[in-house]
Each structure stands twice: as structure tokens, then as C-alpha cells.
Design a protein around this motif. Structure first.
Motif, PDB file in Angstrom:
ATOM      1  N   PRO A 173      25.683 -46.359  12.728  1.00 17.97           N
ATOM      2  CA  PRO A 173      25.870 -45.838  11.363  1.00 17.97           C
ATOM      3  C   PRO A 173      25.594 -44.346  11.235  1.00 17.97           C
ATOM      4  O   PRO A 173      25.887 -43.748  10.201  1.00 17.97           O
ATOM      5  N   ASN A 174      25.022 -43.745  12.275  1.00 13.24           N
ATOM      6  CA  ASN A 174      24.668 -42.325  12.245  1.00 13.24           C
ATOM      7  C   ASN A 174      25.540 -41.480  13.162  1.00 13.24           C
ATOM      8  O   ASN A 174      25.142 -40.410  13.610  1.00 13.24           O
ATOM      9  N   LEU A 175      26.771 -41.959  13.431  1.00 13.82           N
ATOM     10  CA  LEU A 175      27.683 -41.227  14.315  1.00 13.82           C
ATOM     11  C   LEU A 175      29.083 -41.159  13.732  1.00 13.82           C
ATOM     12  O   LEU A 175      29.652 -42.172  13.310  1.00 13.82           O
ATOM     13  N   GLN A 176      29.632 -39.949  13.710  1.00 13.65           N
ATOM     14  CA  GLN A 176      31.023 -39.718  13.339  1.00 13.65           C
ATOM     15  C   GLN A 176      31.683 -38.867  14.420  1.00 13.65           C
ATOM     16  O   GLN A 176      31.035 -38.016  15.033  1.00 13.65           O
ATOM     17  N   LEU A 177      32.959 -39.097  14.644  1.00 10.54           N
ATOM     18  CA  LEU A 177      33.748 -38.317  15.591  1.00 10.54           C
ATOM     19  C   LEU A 177      34.753 -37.484  14.813  1.00 10.54           C
ATOM     20  O   LEU A 177      35.259 -37.923  13.776  1.00 10.54           O
ATOM     21  N   VAL A 178      35.027 -36.298  15.325  1.00 12.07           N
ATOM     22  CA  VAL A 178      35.981 -35.400  14.682  1.00 12.07           C
ATOM     23  C   VAL A 178      37.005 -34.955  15.725  1.00 12.07           C
ATOM     24  O   VAL A 178      36.634 -34.451  16.787  1.00 12.07           O
ATOM     25  N   CYS A 179      38.279 -35.141  15.420  1.00 11.83           N
ATOM     26  CA  CYS A 179      39.347 -34.700  16.308  1.00 11.83           C
ATOM     27  C   CYS A 179      39.878 -33.376  15.771  1.00 11.83           C
ATOM     28  O   CYS A 179      40.715 -33.343  14.850  1.00 11.83           O
ATOM     29  N   ALA A 180      39.352 -32.279  16.309  1.00 10.21           N
ATOM     30  CA  ALA A 180      39.721 -30.943  15.834  1.00 10.21           C
ATOM     31  C   ALA A 180      39.202 -29.901  16.814  1.00 10.21           C
ATOM     32  O   ALA A 180      38.376 -30.186  17.682  1.00 10.21           O
ATOM     33  N   ASN A 181      39.650 -28.668  16.651  1.00  8.95           N
ATOM     34  CA  ASN A 181      39.244 -27.553  17.502  1.00  8.95           C
ATOM     35  C   ASN A 181      37.910 -26.983  17.040  1.00  8.95           C
ATOM     36  O   ASN A 181      37.718 -26.712  15.846  1.00  8.95           O
ATOM     37  N   GLY A 182      36.983 -26.795  17.971  1.00  8.05           N
ATOM     38  CA  GLY A 182      35.649 -26.313  17.640  1.00  8.05           C
ATOM     39  C   GLY A 182      35.594 -24.905  17.083  1.00  8.05           C
ATOM     40  O   GLY A 182      34.560 -24.483  16.559  1.00  8.05           O
TER      41      GLY A 182
END
Length: 212
Positions: free
Chosen positions: A88-97
């Protein structure tokens, strides 16, 4: 390292919007809404296949974690781990840093992890290095007053460059390790996939922690 295309990756990401954000700029200042609890946010820039960020989220349930990765296949592999773990404390982001200041409000982040970033060894590619001054400016913007950067690499040239770049930027070093796995710091260390591979070959792992 560029991963071989996996046709299943994007459909898997599209089917799991509860775990993966593909338009992170929409959540600037509102990231806590993506988590079960409101807790300090820690971001890994370049999360790869996700081992580090998943294990960190398991180890520190009192923190919220965001794994930022631009390669769709890598996000898909990391997502498989999260689907199994359902943290519940993790999200992933698909994007350029490079878009951190668009993705997060000023002071919204408590810590940033840079693990085994591409060294971009040629001088003409210096601006691509994640410890180049323009990246440091973006980290300073999104980190809160107590925020820290943790940086690990097996590349001595990149490590030396990063020390110089951060020093010239006026950062303060909390710790510097020239052989992480042969130090007290190793007791709490969470490895990445690459880190385990390199260390098994006897390659020293370099680490630093620093703040603005």
C-alpha cells in the motif's frame, strides 16, 4: 541498459492504474492521495526492474515510495513484483526522471535514491548524468529541508564526478563509502539487481549520502 521489448508490458500497465501512474504531472502536490496513509515520500529515479523499491517499501512500511522509470518494459517487470506484493506504500511511475519539478511540488519529497545510473562517460553527454548540476537543481527543488540524496554505483568515474558535482553545487556529505559491502553501512543496505550482479564479481560498490 535498454531491455528487450515485451509485448505484455504496456497492456499490464494499462490494466493496473492503481499501481502505475503514466501522467505524473497530474499528481504534483497530491501524491499522498495515491497511498493508503499519509507518510514521507521517497523517490527512486531510475527504478529498473524494481527490486530495490519493492524491498524498501516492504522494509519501511512507515514511508511511501515512488519508483520512477522511463522504460515501459522495466516498469512492467517491477509492476509484476508489486502485483504479487500489493504494497500500500508503493507507486510506480512510467516517465522520464528529468521532469521531477513537473511531477512534484516544492518540498514534497523526503528522499531521493539514485541507483546504478547510466554513467554517460563521454564528455559530450555530461548533461545526461543524474548528478549533473541541472538534475541537482531539480532535486533541491522537490526535496524538503531535511531531504537526502542516496547515490550508489559500481562506476568509479561516475562516483568521482558525482562527488565533485555535488561539492561544487554546495551540497553537504553525510557519508561516503568506497566499498559499501565491506562496511557497517552494508547491514541495512537493500540491493538492486545490478548491485548483486556486480558485487558477486568482486566489484566494489560506491555510495554517498548528501543534503542541500
Amino acid at each position: 541498459m535498454r531491455l528487450r521489448n515485451k509485448p505484455w508490458a504496456k497492456p499490464l500497465i494499462d490494466a493496473n492504474p492503481q499501481y502505475v501512474v503514466t501522467e505524473p504531472e497530474k499528481f504534483a502536490g497530491k501524491w499522498q492521495e495515491r497511498f493508503e496513509k499519509e507518510q514521507p515520500i521517497f523517490v527512486e529515479v531510475g527504478t529498473g526492474k524494481g527490486r530495490f523499491i519493492v524491498e524498501m517499501a516492504e522494509k519501511y512500511p512507515d514511508r511511501n515510495f515512488i519508483g520512477l522509470e522511463m522504460q515501459t518494459v522495466a516498469v512492467g517487470i517491477a509492476l509484476k513484483k508489486q502485483i504479487d506484493a500489493k504494497l500500500p506504500n508503493l507507486q510506480l511511475v512510467c516517465a522520464n526522471g528529468s521532469g521531477l519539478t513537473e511531477f512534484f511540488n516544492e518540498g514534497e519529497v523526503s528522499g531521493i535514491y539514485l541507483n546504478f545510473s547510466d554513467p554517460w562517460p563521454k564528455k559530450r553527454n555530461e548533461k545526461r548524468r543524474l548528478t549533473y548540476k541541472t538534475f541537482l537543481e531539480s532535486y533541491e527543488n522537490v526535496l524538503n529541508g531535511d531531504g537526502r540524496i542516496e547515490f550508489k554505483t559500481d562506476n568509479r568515474g561516475l562516483f568521482e564526478y558525482s562527488l565533485c558535482s555535488m561539492n561544487e553545487f554546495g551540497m553537504h556529505f553525510d557519508g561516503v563509502w568506497l566499498d559499501l559491502h565491506d562496511s557497517e553501512e552494508a547491514k541495512e543496505n537493500v540491493m538492486t539487481e545490478y548491485e548483486e550482479k556486480f558485487s558477486q564479481k568482486g566489484q566494489p560498490i560506491y555510495k554517498l549520502t548528501a543534503h542541500f
